[in-house]
Design a protein around this motif. Structure first.
Motif, PDB file in Angstrom:
ATOM      1  N   GLN A 272       0.836  -1.215   0.000  1.00 32.42           N
ATOM      2  CA  GLN A 272       0.000   0.000   0.000  1.00 32.42           C
ATOM      3  C   GLN A 272       0.869   1.262   0.000  1.00 32.42           C
ATOM      4  O   GLN A 272       0.555   2.247  -0.669  1.00 32.42           O
ATOM      5  CB  GLN A 272      -0.887   0.035   1.259  1.00 32.42           C
ATOM      6  CG  GLN A 272      -2.024  -0.968   1.254  1.00 32.42           C
ATOM      7  CD  GLN A 272      -3.006  -0.692   0.133  1.00 32.42           C
ATOM      8  OE1 GLN A 272      -3.405   0.441  -0.064  1.00 32.42           O
ATOM      9  NE2 GLN A 272      -3.349  -1.721  -0.622  1.00 32.42           N
TER      10      GLN A 272
ATOM     11  N   LEU B 253       3.505   1.842  -1.405  1.00 31.32           N
ATOM     12  CA  LEU B 253       4.078   2.171  -2.724  1.00 31.32           C
ATOM     13  C   LEU B 253       3.244   3.203  -3.469  1.00 31.32           C
ATOM     14  O   LEU B 253       3.677   3.756  -4.459  1.00 31.32           O
ATOM     15  CB  LEU B 253       4.200   0.909  -3.590  1.00 31.32           C
ATOM     16  CG  LEU B 253       5.171  -0.153  -3.098  1.00 31.32           C
ATOM     17  CD1 LEU B 253       5.139  -1.369  -4.008  1.00 31.32           C
ATOM     18  CD2 LEU B 253       6.584   0.420  -3.044  1.00 31.32           C
ATOM     19  N   GLN B 254       2.023   3.430  -2.998  1.00 31.42           N
ATOM     20  CA  GLN B 254       1.167   4.410  -3.651  1.00 31.42           C
ATOM     21  C   GLN B 254       1.092   5.720  -2.860  1.00 31.42           C
ATOM     22  O   GLN B 254       0.270   6.582  -3.160  1.00 31.42           O
ATOM     23  CB  GLN B 254      -0.252   3.835  -3.842  1.00 31.42           C
ATOM     24  CG  GLN B 254      -0.283   2.597  -4.723  1.00 31.42           C
ATOM     25  CD  GLN B 254       0.363   2.831  -6.088  1.00 31.42           C
ATOM     26  OE1 GLN B 254       0.237   3.896  -6.667  1.00 31.42           O
ATOM     27  NE2 GLN B 254       1.083   1.827  -6.588  1.00 31.42           N
TER      28      GLN B 254
ATOM     29  N   ASN C 134       2.112   9.467  -1.177  1.00 36.14           N
ATOM     30  CA  ASN C 134       2.310  10.734  -1.892  1.00 36.14           C
ATOM     31  C   ASN C 134       3.757  11.160  -2.030  1.00 36.14           C
ATOM     32  O   ASN C 134       4.097  11.932  -2.919  1.00 36.14           O
ATOM     33  CB  ASN C 134       1.553  11.850  -1.167  1.00 36.14           C
ATOM     34  CG  ASN C 134       0.062  11.734  -1.400  1.00 36.14           C
ATOM     35  OD1 ASN C 134      -0.368  11.312  -2.478  1.00 36.14           O
ATOM     36  ND2 ASN C 134      -0.724  12.075  -0.399  1.00 36.14           N
TER      37      ASN C 134
ATOM     38  N   ARG D 143       7.971   6.179  -0.873  1.00 34.83           N
ATOM     39  CA  ARG D 143       7.796   5.060  -1.805  1.00 34.83           C
ATOM     40  C   ARG D 143       9.128   4.310  -1.966  1.00 34.83           C
ATOM     41  O   ARG D 143       9.162   3.080  -1.997  1.00 34.83           O
ATOM     42  CB  ARG D 143       7.296   5.567  -3.162  1.00 34.83           C
ATOM     43  CG  ARG D 143       5.918   6.216  -3.096  1.00 34.83           C
ATOM     44  CD  ARG D 143       5.260   6.330  -4.457  1.00 34.83           C
ATOM     45  NE  ARG D 143       5.930   7.212  -5.384  1.00 34.83           N
ATOM     46  CZ  ARG D 143       5.682   8.527  -5.513  1.00 34.83           C
ATOM     47  NH1 ARG D 143       4.767   9.107  -4.740  1.00 34.83           N
ATOM     48  NH2 ARG D 143       6.339   9.250  -6.391  1.00 34.83           N
TER      49      ARG D 143
ATOM     50  N   ALA E 180       3.572  -5.042  -8.070  1.00 37.92           N
ATOM     51  CA  ALA E 180       3.370  -3.692  -7.538  1.00 37.92           C
ATOM     52  C   ALA E 180       4.688  -2.929  -7.494  1.00 37.92           C
ATOM     53  O   ALA E 180       4.728  -1.716  -7.733  1.00 37.92           O
ATOM     54  CB  ALA E 180       2.747  -3.763  -6.145  1.00 37.92           C
TER      55      ALA E 180
ATOM     56  N   ALA F 106       5.457   0.594  -9.513  1.00 43.60           N
ATOM     57  CA  ALA F 106       5.446   1.742  -8.600  1.00 43.60           C
ATOM     58  C   ALA F 106       6.001   2.995  -9.284  1.00 43.60           C
ATOM     59  O   ALA F 106       6.903   2.906 -10.104  1.00 43.60           O
ATOM     60  CB  ALA F 106       6.286   1.419  -7.362  1.00 43.60           C
ATOM     61  N   PRO F 107       5.446   4.163  -8.944  1.00 42.35           N
ATOM     62  CA  PRO F 107       5.939   5.408  -9.543  1.00 42.35           C
ATOM     63  C   PRO F 107       7.243   5.876  -8.881  1.00 42.35           C
ATOM     64  O   PRO F 107       7.264   6.833  -8.118  1.00 42.35           O
ATOM     65  CB  PRO F 107       4.793   6.401  -9.308  1.00 42.35           C
ATOM     66  CG  PRO F 107       4.020   5.859  -8.157  1.00 42.35           C
ATOM     67  CD  PRO F 107       4.264   4.385  -8.084  1.00 42.35           C
TER      68      PRO F 107
ATOM     69  N   LYS G 164      13.557   0.268  -8.101  1.00 41.72           N
ATOM     70  CA  LYS G 164      12.715  -0.910  -8.347  1.00 41.72           C
ATOM     71  C   LYS G 164      13.570  -2.131  -8.665  1.00 41.72           C
ATOM     72  O   LYS G 164      13.276  -3.244  -8.234  1.00 41.72           O
ATOM     73  CB  LYS G 164      11.729  -0.604  -9.477  1.00 41.72           C
ATOM     74  CG  LYS G 164      10.807   0.565  -9.127  1.00 41.72           C
ATOM     75  CD  LYS G 164       9.576   0.617  -9.976  1.00 41.72           C
ATOM     76  CE  LYS G 164       9.821   1.267 -11.306  1.00 41.72           C
ATOM     77  NZ  LYS G 164       8.538   1.521 -12.015  1.00 41.72           N
TER      78      LYS G 164
END
Lengths: 210, 276
Positions: free
Chosen positions: B203, B205-206, B208, B213, B231, B235-236, B242
């Motif tokens: 969670q 990873l999303q 702000n 992250r 995920a 992820a952004p 990553k």
């Protein structure tokens, strides 16, 4: 597409006018989806906006335009922003136009930014060799192999990992150069590399090639 | 900007002077404290496991010469960090004593190092630093850190498999600082293997904040939570982070199964290929 298409001009202006990260991502995505050569300079600039969402949208737009984007991508590699440079190299690697060979070799061997090196190393294995005449093709395949064998011995595990990915696609695609040294290198990495993930990736490459 | 200590920085980029092992060991007892400080970092960075280096670093945990204006012990901090990377359990008693040092950063570095060394004899002393729970674990006025290095302590307890600490760790899932919550989730996953804690990090990873992250990516890599693979890849966050997180999952999986061609291993490597 026509370069003076007014729709493209307004999409470009929307990128210039974006005043928040979210609007920028939306504007770059819309411009990328227009699939217009007139968008190329703006998409390349978007690689350097320090906005990963915008950069990824720009990369996919440039890759979709393919060969037409290559001369500008090669001419406008950002020597001062390694984030932007990594996205340029990823786009060039994905388009796989062999005109990128020299740039990929230089970046794979000597860029100071690991993200740039990894993108270039992977790209070296997957160029579209068939676009070259036989003499040129043989030389290009040899040069790519030489660099891949060099970086396969890099101190950084991630460069060795990328070299395996590059060697795997090189072995599948190269048609004019002896492949035994590439296969030997994969064997060696699979058996003796100090990093477990690198050994695993080399083992997987060998399975693909078997 | 993309920056991660493992993938993006080299000694050259940090402006490091080339050293030899002999010089670095000798420098640890130089009268110039800045040479000692640098040598301690260098020995850890290049993983010099020479027993003379270990002995000198253990002695440096009790250094009194190198002090900051605020009373901190820079050399002790670096020595503790280095010892965490050198895989020699002779350092455990000295590091355990460092948990009582009045310099926060020495306590933090020691807790991190103890988590890495894998010797559970320090667990009671680590648990002491969590006493009072989240009510006590608040920011020191005018300082950027909490009273105790609870993040490092939680992670160390998880890494050391200290199941006796579960009841002490659990309340930190509700700490007001997000990174402390993640450290607690990471620790609880390692101590219970309950996927609910892995999912809390997924969670995250999303969230702000990109730093958070990145932090969640590192936590997922450290606990080897395989269900997070997709995920993580989506992820952004920059690819370098990553890639390291996926490598963490792969390393963990390979240690557990030894099978480089299992479907999980192949899936992870396919994701890693795309992150190059």
């Amino acid at each position: 597409m026509i370069a003076t298409d007014p729709t493209i001009q307004s999409l470009i202006q929307a990128v210039e006018a974006a005043d928040s990260p979210a609007k920028l991502v939306g504007a770059v995505r819309a411009l990328a989806q227009a699939r217009s050569t007139a968008a190329i300079p703006t998409l390349i600039r978007a690689l350097g906006f320090n906005n990963p969402g915008a950069a990824l949208a720009a990369v996919s737009g440039l890759v979709a335009l393919g060969e037409e984007a290559v001369p500008d991508l090669l001419a406008q590699i950002d020597g001062y922003n390694y984030g932007a440079r990594a996205y340029s190299l990823r786009a060039l690697a994905a388009i796989a136009d062999p005109r990128a060979l020299d740039v990929l070799i230089k970046a794979a061997e000597a860029d100071f930014a690991p993200s740039v090196r990894r993108a270039a190393i992977k790209g070296l294995g997957q160029l579209r060799w068939q676009q070259l005449e036989p003499t040129e093709r043989e030389s290009a395949q040899s040069q790519a192999l030489k660099t891949l064998l060099l970086v396969a011995q890099d101190a950084d595990w991630a460069n060795r990992y990328a070299a395996i990915v590059g060697l795997q696609s090189w072995i599948t695609s190269a048609d004019l150069v002896n492949r035994s040294s590439a296969i030997d290198q994969l064997d060696q990495l699979a058996q003796t590399d100090p990093d477990g993930a690198v050994r695993a990736r080399a083992t997987l490459a060998k399975q693909h090639l078997a | 900007m993309e920056s991660t200590p493992d993938l993006e920085s080299s000694p050259e980029a940090l402006g490091a002077e080339p050293l030899t092992v002999e010089q670095a060991i000798a420098n640890l007892s130089d009268t110039d404290t800045s040479l000692r400080y640098y040598a301690a970092w260098w020995l850890g960075k290049f993983q010099i496991k020479d027993s003379r280096a270990i002995d000198a670093l253990i002695r440096a945990l009790e250094d009194e010469d190198d002090r900051t204006e605020m009373g901190g012990y820079p050399l002790r901090r670096n020595a503790a960090r280095a010892l965490g990377k050198l895989d020699d359990r002779r350092a455990v008693p000295g590091l355990t004593r460092c948990l009582e040092c009045d310099d926060f950063y020495v306590r933090e570095s020691a807790a991190q190092a103890l988590g890495l060394l894998g010797d559970a004899s320090c667990v009671p002393q680590l648990m002491t630093l969590l006493e009072g729970g989240i009510e006590v674990a608040q920011f020191v006025p005018d300082r950027p850190h909490l009273v105790q290095p609870v993040e490092a302590v939680l992670e160390a307890l998880g890494a050391l498999g200290a199941t006796e600490a579960i009841d002490l760790v659990r309340p930190f899932l509700n700490h007001s600082v997000a990174r402390v919550q993640y450290a607690a989730a990471r620790s609880m996953y390692q101590l219970t293997h309950d996927p609910v804690y892995g999912e809390q990090l997924v969670q995250a990873l999303q969230g702000n904040d990109v730093q958070l992250r990145r932090s969640a990516l590192a936590d997922l890599g450290a606990i080897g939570y395989i269900p997070a693979a997709d995920a993580i890849a989506a992820a952004p966050v920059e690819n370098s982070f990553k890639l390291l997180s996926c490598k963490g999952l792969l390393d963990y999986h390979l240690r557990e199964t030894g099978d480089p061609l299992s479907s999980d291993a192949i899936k992870l490597m396919t994701l890693m290929d795309q992150l190059l």
